[in-house]
Design an enzyme around this catalytic site. Structure first.
Site, PDB file in Angstrom:
ATOM      1  N   GLU A  51       0.672  -1.062   0.548  1.00 31.09           N
ATOM      2  CA  GLU A  51       0.040  -0.009   0.015  1.00 31.09           C
ATOM      3  C   GLU A  51       1.024   1.231   0.342  1.00 31.09           C
ATOM      4  O   GLU A  51       0.687   2.051  -0.286  1.00 31.09           O
ATOM      5  CB  GLU A  51      -0.972   0.324   1.157  1.00 31.09           C
ATOM      6  N   GLU A 294       1.638 -34.777   2.427  1.00 36.41           N
ATOM      7  CA  GLU A 294       2.251 -35.434   1.401  1.00 36.41           C
ATOM      8  C   GLU A 294       1.540 -37.082   0.893  1.00 36.41           C
ATOM      9  O   GLU A 294       1.877 -37.803   0.230  1.00 36.41           O
ATOM     10  CB  GLU A 294       2.911 -34.757   0.208  1.00 36.41           C
TER      11      GLU A 294
HETATM   12  N1  LIG Z   1       0.141 -41.406  -3.961  1.00 37.13           N
HETATM   13  C1  LIG Z   1       0.097 -40.610  -3.525  1.00 37.13           C
HETATM   14  O1  LIG Z   1       0.017 -38.859  -3.283  1.00 37.13           O
HETATM   15  C2  LIG Z   1       1.469 -41.304  -2.228  1.00 37.13           C
HETATM   16  C3  LIG Z   1       1.911 -40.074  -1.345  1.00 37.13           C
HETATM   17  C4  LIG Z   1       3.078 -40.408  -1.089  1.00 37.13           C
HETATM   18  C5  LIG Z   1       3.287 -41.871  -0.410  1.00 37.13           C
HETATM   19  N2  LIG Z   1       2.534 -42.662  -1.089  1.00 37.13           N
HETATM   20  C6  LIG Z   1       2.795 -44.475  -1.477  1.00 37.13           C
HETATM   21  O2  LIG Z   1       2.832 -44.335   0.242  1.00 37.13           O
HETATM   22  C7  LIG Z   1       3.344 -45.291   0.495  1.00 37.13           C
HETATM   23  C8  LIG Z   1       4.034 -45.310   1.714  1.00 37.13           C
HETATM   24  O3  LIG Z   1       2.789 -45.257   2.813  1.00 37.13           O
HETATM   25  P1  LIG Z   1       3.071 -45.198   4.446  1.00 37.13           P
HETATM   26  O4  LIG Z   1       1.471 -46.141   4.938  1.00 37.13           O
HETATM   27  O5  LIG Z   1       3.291 -46.928   3.800  1.00 37.13           O
HETATM   28  O6  LIG Z   1       4.162 -44.489   4.801  1.00 37.13           O
HETATM   29  P2  LIG Z   1       4.513 -43.273   5.572  1.00 37.13           P
HETATM   30  O7  LIG Z   1       2.956 -42.647   5.883  1.00 37.13           O
HETATM   31  O8  LIG Z   1       4.877 -43.248   4.273  1.00 37.13           O
HETATM   32  O9  LIG Z   1       5.680 -43.724   6.584  1.00 37.13           O
HETATM   33  C9  LIG Z   1       4.887 -44.405   8.193  1.00 37.13           C
HETATM   34  C10 LIG Z   1       6.056 -44.412   8.560  1.00 37.13           C
HETATM   35  O10 LIG Z   1       5.868 -42.830   9.552  1.00 37.13           O
HETATM   36  C11 LIG Z   1       6.455 -43.211  11.404  1.00 37.13           C
HETATM   37  N3  LIG Z   1       5.737 -41.985  11.664  1.00 37.13           N
HETATM   38  C12 LIG Z   1       5.784 -41.263  12.561  1.00 37.13           C
HETATM   39  N4  LIG Z   1       4.462 -40.692  13.249  1.00 37.13           N
HETATM   40  C13 LIG Z   1       3.696 -41.737  12.502  1.00 37.13           C
HETATM   41  C14 LIG Z   1       2.522 -41.308  12.903  1.00 37.13           C
HETATM   42  N5  LIG Z   1       1.920 -40.214  14.306  1.00 37.13           N
HETATM   43  N6  LIG Z   1       1.835 -41.402  12.152  1.00 37.13           N
HETATM   44  C15 LIG Z   1       2.326 -42.376  11.178  1.00 37.13           C
HETATM   45  N7  LIG Z   1       3.164 -42.528  10.930  1.00 37.13           N
HETATM   46  C16 LIG Z   1       4.433 -42.433  11.768  1.00 37.13           C
HETATM   47  C17 LIG Z   1       5.577 -44.466  10.424  1.00 37.13           C
HETATM   48  O11 LIG Z   1       7.777 -45.124  11.133  1.00 37.13           O
HETATM   49  P3  LIG Z   1       8.229 -45.142  12.649  1.00 37.13           P
HETATM   50  O12 LIG Z   1       6.894 -45.748  13.585  1.00 37.13           O
HETATM   51  O13 LIG Z   1       9.361 -46.121  11.820  1.00 37.13           O
HETATM   52  O14 LIG Z   1       8.397 -43.887  12.859  1.00 37.13           O
HETATM   53  C18 LIG Z   1       5.830 -45.031   9.771  1.00 37.13           C
HETATM   54  O15 LIG Z   1       6.079 -46.560   9.791  1.00 37.13           O
HETATM   55  C19 LIG Z   1       4.330 -45.466  -0.575  1.00 37.13           C
HETATM   56  O16 LIG Z   1       3.573 -46.999  -1.430  1.00 37.13           O
HETATM   57  C20 LIG Z   1       4.295 -44.494  -1.009  1.00 37.13           C
HETATM   58  O17 LIG Z   1       4.431 -44.543  -2.368  1.00 37.13           O
HETATM   59  C21 LIG Z   1       1.530 -42.516  -2.618  1.00 37.13           C
END
Ligand SMILES: NC(=O)c1ccc[n+]([C@@H]2O[C@H](COP(=O)([O-])OP(=O)(O)OC[C@H]3O[C@@H](n4cnc5c(N)ncnc54)[C@H](OP(=O)(O)O)[C@@H]3O)[C@@H](O)[C@H]2O)c1
Length: 363
Positions: A51, A294
């Site tokens: 502004e 994401e």
């Molecule tokens: N299409 C899309 O938009 C998109 C986007 C992203 C990912 N993806 C896909 O999603 C898949 C990964 O998803 P995912 O569910 O296996 O794993 P994630 O959500 O990426 O990671 C999960 C890990 O995060 C850690 N974490 C720490 N605090 C947490 C909390 N409060 N809540 C949840 N997790 C926590 C845990 O490991 P610790 O217990 O060791 O901390 C848990 O095992 C992959 O195949 C990827 O390609 C797709």
């Protein structure tokens, strides 16, 4: 014509996207006899306001001119008093403002002050657009916790990845470009540890023809169990990474991650998990006004269960991958009754390339 000039103020304000957080995106258009005399926007944190800048243009007679602002001017008493003085001295006739500044601690009620001086002020032109562009500011200035946006891309049969965890790429190039505009707008981008392991994402902003601002990359991982060669651990001044870990992370892990230039933030575990509400409190205290989550599935599940999500984007691609073991977007425990489902409000839909992007709000 009013909406036309306010639209221009909005367009200008967006040029500050990614560079002025946690301040509001602000644009200003100065008009006399339907001719634009000056335009400005707030593009660098701490710089002069849009502004004041627009009012300092040239020596021409501004009496009877009108000023279009997407948001009420913000700032301390001295800055706003000076702005009001300039508006009065230059005999501006009318000010159009999109939305009020929601700062509960504001030192001057700009609109009231103008009215006292007999300067006409109209509030609410293109209110919805003005609200949306500054929803991050309006939330953070009141709550001091980040505004949380989540986004996922899924196939038509509701999968986040194939049964092997492959998700590159579900959505089209056009949808990916859309994502980069979101990254540009926010202070931080957050993903889970498995997403880093499976996808090895860069999590930077990649847009052509504009100055780039990268959000801080935040990885949530209790024990920092991510590959040392992961792209997110390649850190420099413009690509920072913070790992949110448990207090129980080993000293060796912590040291090797810090040696790569990433920062470790530690939180207490709750039932074997890092509590998302604690994550948001911590980030808010560190000045992070917005977080863009994401994925993946587990992290999105925790985010929704904690109640911290404000806005959702979903890109649906016309692809079918099948498989009971392929992850769905929102993991976690889930609910039992359809009546208890989270129902998005203020929905809108956009066709982007071959995909449909749905946008909706939780609150
Ligand atoms: N299409 C899309 O938009 C998109 C986007 C992203 C990912 N993806 C896909 O999603 C898949 C990964 O998803 P995912 O569910 O296996 O794993 P994630 O959500 O990426 O990671 C999960 C890990 O995060 C850690 N974490 C720490 N605090 C947490 C909390 N409060 N809540 C949840 N997790 C926590 C845990 O490991 P610790 O217990 O060791 O901390 C848990 O095992 C992959 O195949 C990827 O390609 C797709």
């Amino acid at each position: 014509m009013n909406e036309h000039f306010m639209k221009r103020a909005i367009e200008l304000a967006y040029l500050g996207s990614g560079f002025i957080n946690p301040d509001p995106l602000s644009g200003a258009v100065l008009v006399k006899d339907n001719i634009v005399l000056g335009e400005s926007c707030y593009r660098t944190f701490g710089a002069a306001s849009a502004e004041l800048e627009v009012l300092s243009y040239g020596l021409c007679d501004l009496s009877g001119a009108e000023l279009y602002l997407n948001i009420e001017p913000f700032g301390n008493k001295a800055k706003l008093t000076e702005l009001i003085r300039v508006i009065k001295d230059r005999k501006i006739e009318k000010i159009y403002i999109g939305i009020e500044d929601r700062n509960p601690r504001k030192e001057i009620h700009f609109i009231e002050e103008l009215k006292h001086l007999g300067i006409s002020c109209e509030l609410g032109i293109l209110k919805d657009e003005c609200e949306e562009m500054n929803e991050i500011y309006s939330h953070y200035i009141v709550n001091k916790t980040p505004y949380v946006i989540v986004k996922w891309a899924m196939t038509l049969d509701g999968k986040l990845a194939t049964k092997t965890g492959d998700s590159k790429w579900i959505s089209s190039e056009e949808s990916l470009r859309f994502v980069h505009h979101l990254r540009q707008r926010v202070s931080a981008i957050l993903v889970g540890e498995n997403t880093v392991r499976k996808d090895d994402p860069l999590l930077t902003t990649r847009l052509e023809g504009v100055q780039i601002s990268n959000p801080i990359r935040i990885i949530i991982s209790k024990y920092g169990d991510i590959p040392m060669e992961a792209k997110v651990l390649q850190v420099d001044e413009s690509t920072k990474t913070w790992i949110i870990a448990s207090e129980l992370i080993s000293k060796e892990r912590e040291e090797s991650i810090c040696n790569l230039g990433a920062r470790i933030l530690k939180l207490k575990e709750k039932n074997g998990h890092i509590d998302f509400n604690k994550v948001m409190d911590l980030l808010g205290r560190l000045g992070i006004d917005s977080v863009y989550i994401e994925g993946g599935s587990a992290v999105l599940g925790s985010a929704f269960e904690s109640g911290c999500v404000h806005k959702v984007y979903t890109a649906i691609a016309p692809k079918i991958v099948g498989g009971n073991k392929a992850v769905t977007p929102v993991g976690g425990n889930g609910i039992e009754r359809m009546n208890d489902a989270i129902v998005l409000k203020r929905l809108s839909y956009e066709i982007v390339g071959p995909d449909v992007i749905i946008k909706g709000y939780i609150y």
